[in-house]
Design a protein around this motif. Structure first.
Motif, mmCIF file in Angstrom:
data_model
loop_
_atom_site.group_PDB
_atom_site.id
_atom_site.type_symbol
_atom_site.label_atom_id
_atom_site.label_comp_id
_atom_site.label_asym_id
_atom_site.label_seq_id
_atom_site.Cartn_x
_atom_site.Cartn_y
_atom_site.Cartn_z
ATOM 1 N N MET A 183 0.837 -1.200 0.000
ATOM 2 C CA MET A 183 0.000 0.000 0.000
ATOM 3 C C MET A 183 0.873 1.251 0.000
ATOM 4 O O MET A 183 0.611 2.215 -0.706
ATOM 5 C CB MET A 183 -0.924 -0.009 1.228
ATOM 6 C CG MET A 183 -1.796 1.238 1.355
ATOM 7 S SD MET A 183 -2.999 1.355 0.014
ATOM 8 C CE MET A 183 -3.847 2.867 0.464
ATOM 9 N N GLY A 184 1.985 1.214 0.791
ATOM 10 C CA GLY A 184 2.870 2.371 0.866
ATOM 11 C C GLY A 184 3.517 2.686 -0.460
ATOM 12 O O GLY A 184 3.595 3.849 -0.860
ATOM 13 N N PHE A 185 3.981 1.647 -1.185
ATOM 14 C CA PHE A 185 4.623 1.868 -2.477
ATOM 15 C C PHE A 185 3.631 2.411 -3.485
ATOM 16 O O PHE A 185 3.940 3.322 -4.261
ATOM 17 C CB PHE A 185 5.231 0.557 -2.984
ATOM 18 C CG PHE A 185 5.800 0.666 -4.380
ATOM 19 C CD1 PHE A 185 7.033 1.267 -4.601
ATOM 20 C CD2 PHE A 185 5.081 0.182 -5.465
ATOM 21 C CE1 PHE A 185 7.544 1.378 -5.886
ATOM 22 C CE2 PHE A 185 5.582 0.300 -6.748
ATOM 23 C CZ PHE A 185 6.823 0.890 -6.956
ATOM 24 N N ARG A 186 2.422 1.855 -3.492
ATOM 25 C CA ARG A 186 1.411 2.321 -4.446
ATOM 26 C C ARG A 186 1.030 3.770 -4.186
ATOM 27 O O ARG A 186 0.829 4.541 -5.126
ATOM 28 C CB ARG A 186 0.173 1.416 -4.374
ATOM 29 C CG ARG A 186 0.362 0.065 -5.049
ATOM 30 C CD ARG A 186 -0.913 -0.740 -5.046
ATOM 31 N NE ARG A 186 -1.268 -1.154 -3.700
ATOM 32 C CZ ARG A 186 -2.380 -1.837 -3.408
ATOM 33 N NH1 ARG A 186 -3.245 -2.110 -4.353
ATOM 34 N NH2 ARG A 186 -2.640 -2.189 -2.156
ATOM 35 N N LEU A 187 0.923 4.124 -2.910
ATOM 36 C CA LEU A 187 0.591 5.508 -2.581
ATOM 37 C C LEU A 187 1.718 6.442 -3.009
ATOM 38 O O LEU A 187 1.462 7.528 -3.549
ATOM 39 C CB LEU A 187 0.337 5.641 -1.076
ATOM 40 C CG LEU A 187 -0.047 7.044 -0.593
ATOM 41 C CD1 LEU A 187 -1.354 7.493 -1.250
ATOM 42 C CD2 LEU A 187 -0.188 7.073 0.934
ATOM 43 N N LEU A 188 2.973 6.007 -2.796
ATOM 44 C CA LEU A 188 4.121 6.818 -3.205
ATOM 45 C C LEU A 188 4.141 7.001 -4.722
ATOM 46 O O LEU A 188 4.345 8.112 -5.227
ATOM 47 C CB LEU A 188 5.419 6.151 -2.741
ATOM 48 C CG LEU A 188 6.725 6.872 -3.136
ATOM 49 C CD1 LEU A 188 6.765 8.268 -2.519
ATOM 50 C CD2 LEU A 188 7.931 6.049 -2.709
ATOM 51 N N PHE A 189 3.906 5.920 -5.456
ATOM 52 C CA PHE A 189 3.858 5.992 -6.923
ATOM 53 C C PHE A 189 2.748 6.936 -7.374
ATOM 54 O O PHE A 189 2.925 7.738 -8.299
ATOM 55 C CB PHE A 189 3.633 4.599 -7.507
ATOM 56 C CG PHE A 189 3.488 4.591 -9.007
ATOM 57 C CD1 PHE A 189 4.595 4.620 -9.826
ATOM 58 C CD2 PHE A 189 2.222 4.574 -9.591
ATOM 59 C CE1 PHE A 189 4.457 4.622 -11.207
ATOM 60 C CE2 PHE A 189 2.072 4.587 -10.959
ATOM 61 C CZ PHE A 189 3.202 4.605 -11.779
ATOM 62 N N PHE A 190 1.590 6.834 -6.705
ATOM 63 C CA PHE A 190 0.448 7.679 -7.025
ATOM 64 C C PHE A 190 0.798 9.159 -6.835
ATOM 65 O O PHE A 190 0.513 9.998 -7.699
ATOM 66 C CB PHE A 190 -0.719 7.278 -6.111
ATOM 67 C CG PHE A 190 -1.946 8.134 -6.226
ATOM 68 C CD1 PHE A 190 -2.708 8.144 -7.376
ATOM 69 C CD2 PHE A 190 -2.362 8.914 -5.149
ATOM 70 C CE1 PHE A 190 -3.851 8.927 -7.474
ATOM 71 C CE2 PHE A 190 -3.497 9.698 -5.232
ATOM 72 C CZ PHE A 190 -4.241 9.697 -6.395
ATOM 73 N N ILE A 191 1.457 9.476 -5.714
ATOM 74 C CA ILE A 191 1.824 10.867 -5.431
ATOM 75 C C ILE A 191 2.841 11.375 -6.444
ATOM 76 O O ILE A 191 2.718 12.494 -6.962
ATOM 77 C CB ILE A 191 2.380 10.992 -3.993
ATOM 78 C CG1 ILE A 191 1.281 10.677 -2.970
ATOM 79 C CG2 ILE A 191 2.942 12.391 -3.754
ATOM 80 C CD1 ILE A 191 1.780 10.593 -1.549
ATOM 81 N N VAL A 192 3.850 10.547 -6.746
ATOM 82 C CA VAL A 192 4.881 10.950 -7.714
ATOM 83 C C VAL A 192 4.261 11.190 -9.090
ATOM 84 O O VAL A 192 4.582 12.164 -9.777
ATOM 85 C CB VAL A 192 5.994 9.885 -7.798
ATOM 86 C CG1 VAL A 192 6.940 10.176 -8.963
ATOM 87 C CG2 VAL A 192 6.775 9.830 -6.489
ATOM 88 N N PHE A 193 3.346 10.313 -9.480
ATOM 89 C CA PHE A 193 2.682 10.461 -10.779
ATOM 90 C C PHE A 193 1.922 11.782 -10.849
ATOM 91 O O PHE A 193 2.030 12.527 -11.835
ATOM 92 C CB PHE A 193 1.723 9.290 -11.003
ATOM 93 C CG PHE A 193 0.876 9.426 -12.241
ATOM 94 C CD1 PHE A 193 1.418 9.208 -13.500
ATOM 95 C CD2 PHE A 193 -0.463 9.788 -12.146
ATOM 96 C CE1 PHE A 193 0.639 9.345 -14.648
ATOM 97 C CE2 PHE A 193 -1.245 9.928 -13.277
ATOM 98 C CZ PHE A 193 -0.688 9.703 -14.532
ATOM 99 N N LEU A 194 1.156 12.095 -9.787
ATOM 100 C CA LEU A 194 0.405 13.348 -9.769
ATOM 101 C C LEU A 194 1.327 14.564 -9.792
ATOM 102 O O LEU A 194 1.027 15.575 -10.437
ATOM 103 C CB LEU A 194 -0.511 13.407 -8.548
ATOM 104 C CG LEU A 194 -1.668 12.397 -8.501
ATOM 105 C CD1 LEU A 194 -2.564 12.675 -7.301
ATOM 106 C CD2 LEU A 194 -2.501 12.423 -9.779
ATOM 107 N N LEU A 195 2.466 14.457 -9.115
ATOM 108 C CA LEU A 195 3.419 15.570 -9.112
ATOM 109 C C LEU A 195 3.996 15.805 -10.506
ATOM 110 O O LEU A 195 4.159 16.954 -10.935
ATOM 111 C CB LEU A 195 4.551 15.287 -8.112
ATOM 112 C CG LEU A 195 4.180 15.430 -6.625
ATOM 113 C CD1 LEU A 195 5.335 14.962 -5.750
ATOM 114 C CD2 LEU A 195 3.817 16.880 -6.296
#
Length: 410
Positions: free
Chosen positions: A1-13
Motif C-alpha cells: 500500500m505504501g509503495f502504491r501511494l508513493l507511486f500515485f503521489i509521484v505520478f500526480l506531481l
C-alpha cells in the motif's frame, strides 16, 4: 500500500509539473501562476489525504466519492496536458539532437516551448474537464427512458404486448438530491407497465444507506403483474472489512428486508409463474452470479420446476452470467434482465448508431440488448452511480421492454 501511494503521489506531481508549464507558457501573469500553484497544491493534498484516510471498515462514503470526482475532474484534463507536452518534449529532443550532431549547435539544445502547442493542449483538456464537470453536476441525474420491443416466435398469445419496466443498480448510498430521485420515480410510474423488475444493488454496502429513501421508492406504484427483484453484488456487503462475521450477516439480512420494505418481492434462486388468460410465463430470479464476483446464483435450483417449453424471463444481476452460462443453457431462457456494468458511467453513445465505453473491454454485454441463438439479454445502464459521482455519455436508465409475438427485433 505504501509503495502504491508513493507511486500515485509521484505520478500526480509529474502531471502537475507539466500542467504548470502549460499555464506558464500561455499566461505570464505572476499572480495567476502563484494562485494556480497554491490551488493545485491544496487540491493535491486534499486528494492524497482522502485516499490515505480511506477506511475499509466503513467503505465508500459521499466524502470519498467527492474525492474521486474531484480527482477525475482535475487530473484527467491535466493528464491530457501532460501527454501533449510530453509529445512536444520528444520532438524537441529529436530536433535538438539533430541540431547538435548535424550543425554542432549545442546552444539552447531543447529550444523554448511553443505557445501554440500549449494552447492546443488546453483546448483538448477542456473537453474532458467540461464533460466530467457536467457529469457530476447534471449527468448523474439525467434519467433516460429507453424503450425496446423484442419479438419471440414462441411467446404465448396472451402476453403479446406485455410490458416490463426495469431498474437496476440503485446504489442509494450515493444519492444527494431528493427532488431528482422523486422525478425518476415519477418517470417509472408514467410508463404504466404490466410488471416492474429491479435487478439488484439497492445499496453500496450498508443497509442504512437506503433508510432515507424507503418512502421515496415505496412511491413506485403497484404493477398488475407484480414488482420483483434480485440481489446484486453490492448487496452482500463484501467490499468492507467487518468487525465480525455476525455483523456482516446482520447487514445482509437487513438488505434483503429492504426490498420488501419498498414492496418488491425478492427472488432468491426461485421462480414464479405469471398467468394471463389461459397462458403463462415463468419469471426466474437468481442471486448474484458474476465471473469476477460472488457466485451465489443457482440457476438449476431456481428453475427446477419450470418446464423446458415454458416461456422464461430471468433476472440475473451480472451479464457475465448470461454470457458464460445462460445463453446456451438447455432450458432456453428467452429473455434475461441484467445490470451491474453501469456502462462504467462514462462513454459515448449515439442511440441506434454508436456506443463506446471502457466497459466493453471488461464485459461482452455491457449496455442495451444482445442476442444469441434467439435468446436475449438486456443490460440496464443503471439507475444510480458509484465511485465516480457522475455520468458522462452513459446516462441513468429506466428501461421499458415490450414483448411481441413474431420473428423480428426492432
Amino acid at each position: 500500500m505504501g509503495f502504491r501511494l508513493l507511486f500515485f503521489i509521484v505520478f500526480l506531481l509529474v502531471v502537475e509539473v507539466y500542467a504548470f508549464q502549460v499555464f506558464k507558457t500561455v499566461l505570464k501573469e505572476k499572480w495567476f501562476l502563484v494562485a494556480y500553484g497554491l490551488l493545485s497544491l491544496a487540491i493535491l493534498v486534499y486528494i492524497v489525504f482522502g485516499f490515505f484516510s480511506f477506511d475499509r471498515s466503513v467503505g465508500q462514503t459521499r466524502g470519498m466519492m467527492f474525492t474521486m470526482g474531484l480527482m477525475l475532474v482535475v487530473y484527467v484534463p491535466k493528464i491530457i496536458l501532460g501527454i501533449v507536452l510530453l509529445c512536444e518534449d520528444i520532438f524537441r529532443v529529436i530536433m535538438g539532437s539533430a541540431n547538435y550532431f548535424v550543425e554542432y549547435d549545442n546552444e539552447d539544445f531543447l529550444g523554448s516551448r511553443r505557445k501554440f502547442i500549449s494552447q492546443l493542449g488546453l483546448g483538448l483538456a477542456a473537453i474532458p474537464f467540461l464533460s466530467l464537470l457536467y457529469g457530476v453536476t447534471i449527468g448523474k441525474y439525467n434519467y433516460k427512458v429507453i424503450k425496446q420491443r423484442i419479438f419471440f416466435p414462441d411467446l404465448p398469445e396472451a402476453f403479446d404486448g406485455f410490458t416490463i419496466t426495469q431498474i437496476s443498480d440503485v446504489h442509494s448510498g450515493s444519492f444527494d438530491n431528493p427532488d431528482k430521485i422523486n422525478y425518476a420515480i415519477d418517470l417509472i410510474n408514467e410508463q404504466n407497465s404490466d410488471m416492474i423488475l429491479f435487478t439488484g444493488d439497492i445499496v453500496n454496502t450498508h443497509a442504512n444507506e437506503m433508510h432515507p429513501w424507503i418512502e421515496t421508492f415505496k412511491r413506485i406504484k403497484e404493477h398488475k403483474y407484480g414488482k420483483y427483484s434480485v440481489l446484486g453484488n453490492h448487496d452482500y456487503g463484501e467490499y468492507v472489512n467487518w468487525p465480525t462475521e455476525a455483523e456482516k450477516e446482520q447487514n445482509f439480512k437487513e438488505i434483503k428486508e429492504l426490498y420488501g420494505q419498498i414492496d418488491f418481492k425478492l427472488m432468491l434462486n426461485e421462480h414464479q409463474f405469471l398467468e394471463k388468460g389461459n397462458d403463462r410465463i415463468a419469471l426466474v430470479g437468481v442471486e448474484n452470479w458474476g465471473n469476477n464476483f460472488k457466485k451465489a446464483g443457482d440457476l438449476k435450483k431456481a428453475s427446477e420446476a419450470v418446464d423446458d417449453k415454458d416461456f422464461k424471463i430471468l433476472m440475473s444481476h451480472d451479464p457475465s452470467h448470461w454470457d458464460l452460462e445462460i445463453k446456451e443453457h438447455e432450458k432456453n431462457f428467452h429473455l434475461t434482465f441484467s445490470g451491474h456494468t453501469h456502462g462504467m458511467q462514462f462513454g459515448i453513445e449515439i442511440p441506434g448508431y454508436f456506443k463506446w465505453s471502457l466497459a466493453q473491454y471488461v464485459y461482452t454485454q455491457w449496455a442495451g440488448l444482445y442476442e444469441h441463438l434467439g435468446r436475449y439479454v438486456y443490460v440496464n445502464r443503471g439507475f444510480g452511480f458509484h465511485a465516480y459521482p457522475g455520468r458522462v455519455g452513459i446516462m441513468p436508465e429506466i428501461t421499458v421492454i415490450e414483448l411481441k409475438k413474431g420473428d423480428k427485433v426492432t
